[in-house]
Scaffold this active site. Structure first.
Site, PDB file in Angstrom:
ATOM      1  N   ASN A  79     -15.580  31.134  81.105  1.00 29.87           N
ATOM      2  CA  ASN A  79     -16.280  30.823  82.348  1.00 29.87           C
ATOM      3  C   ASN A  79     -17.731  31.297  82.377  1.00 29.87           C
ATOM      4  O   ASN A  79     -18.366  31.303  83.433  1.00 29.87           O
ATOM      5  CB  ASN A  79     -15.519  31.413  83.535  1.00 29.87           C
ATOM      6  N   ILE A  87     -22.647  31.215  85.051  1.00 27.09           N
ATOM      7  CA  ILE A  87     -21.294  31.626  85.437  1.00 27.09           C
ATOM      8  C   ILE A  87     -20.606  30.528  86.245  1.00 27.09           C
ATOM      9  O   ILE A  87     -21.208  29.943  87.150  1.00 27.09           O
ATOM     10  CB  ILE A  87     -21.343  32.914  86.286  1.00 27.09           C
ATOM     11  N   CYS A  88     -19.350  30.274  85.933  1.00 29.25           N
ATOM     12  CA  CYS A  88     -18.533  29.367  86.731  1.00 29.25           C
ATOM     13  C   CYS A  88     -17.531  30.207  87.517  1.00 29.25           C
ATOM     14  O   CYS A  88     -16.533  30.674  86.981  1.00 29.25           O
ATOM     15  CB  CYS A  88     -17.804  28.373  85.837  1.00 29.25           C
ATOM     16  N   LEU A  89     -17.834  30.429  88.802  1.00 32.44           N
ATOM     17  CA  LEU A  89     -16.984  31.243  89.677  1.00 32.44           C
ATOM     18  C   LEU A  89     -17.116  30.708  91.092  1.00 32.44           C
ATOM     19  O   LEU A  89     -18.234  30.558  91.604  1.00 32.44           O
ATOM     20  CB  LEU A  89     -17.411  32.712  89.619  1.00 32.44           C
TER      21      LEU A  89
END
Length: 234
Positions: A79, A87-89
């Site tokens: 992620n 960032i993938c959040l």
């Protein structure tokens, strides 16, 4: 509370909190719009023993819009972009609420290291390794941690073993198995995720899909979703 006062309060809160081992400092003393945060890698993972730095930019819309965060430290993780640190959040996107803080966001990033989400990757190639070869993934992530996230103050907890991330790799292997189950029966992963987000285990969801002879469920197909739920619950 004004944006500047809120950020100042958050900085003070982080300074008082010595248990989380999170740090937060302004890049320039004359501005609170650009910060740097750090946190330690979570124990029992390939990131243990590392110190990770995050670049944080505060927009004029904060706290009603999330801070813009990216890793300065190179991280091998599904992620997190291994090239840019992006960032993938969800909480840094559409799931953000003003109740959240910069410190809680850093702690969420720490949790993300502990529990990757390979079904929603930032780095698809890393996610592929994580799912298909958890041991290789863990070894690479640990090596990157040693090279890019050295932490002179880290001390191995008493009774712990260095490089002991067996549970982490077992969890990754289980996630890979679940991916294989979807592929095995030709079931759309995104459709399964609709019900996983409701808190139901994947094996029960796949069993219901197979009983109902389903391969895909649209997000707007409420009746079919209800049929799946009825089967899961009975």
């Amino acid at each position: 509370m004004s944006r500047v006062k809120r950020i100042s309060k958050e900085l003070e809160d982080v300074k008082r909190d010595t248990l989380s081992k999170v740090t937060l400092e302004p890049v320039d003393e004359d501005s609170l719009q650009h910060l740097k945060g750090t946190f330690e890698g979570p124990p029992g993972t390939p990131y243990e023993g590392g110190l990770f730095e995050v670049d944080i930019k505060i927009t004029d819309e904060y706290p009603f819009k999330p801070p813009i965060m990216k890793f300065d430290t190179k991280v091998y993780h599904p992620n997190i972009s291994s090239q840019t640190g992006a960032i993938c959040l969800d909480i840094l996107k559409d799931a953000w609420t003003p109740i959240l803080t910069i410190k809680s966001s850093l702690i969420s990033l720490q949790s993300l290291l502990q529990d990757p989400v390979p079904t929603d990757p930032q780095d698809a190639q890393v996610a592929k390794v994580y799912l298909e070869d958890p041991k290789k993934f863990a070894e690479t992530a640990a090596n990157w941690t040693k090279i890019y996230a050295p932490n002179e103050n880290y001390k191995l907890p008493a009774g712990s073993k260095a490089h002991d991330y067996k549970e982490f790799t077992q969890h990754a292997a289980a996630q890979g198995h679940h991916q294989d189950e979807c592929a095995k029966y030709g079931i759309d992963k995104a459709s399964v995720k609709i019900f996983e987000d409701m808190g139901f285990p994947q094996d029960k969801i796949i069993e219901a899909f197979r009983k109902l002879n389903l391969r895909r469920v649209r997000e707007d197909d409420i009746q079919t979703q209800q049929n799946v739920l009825d089967d899961i619950l009975h």
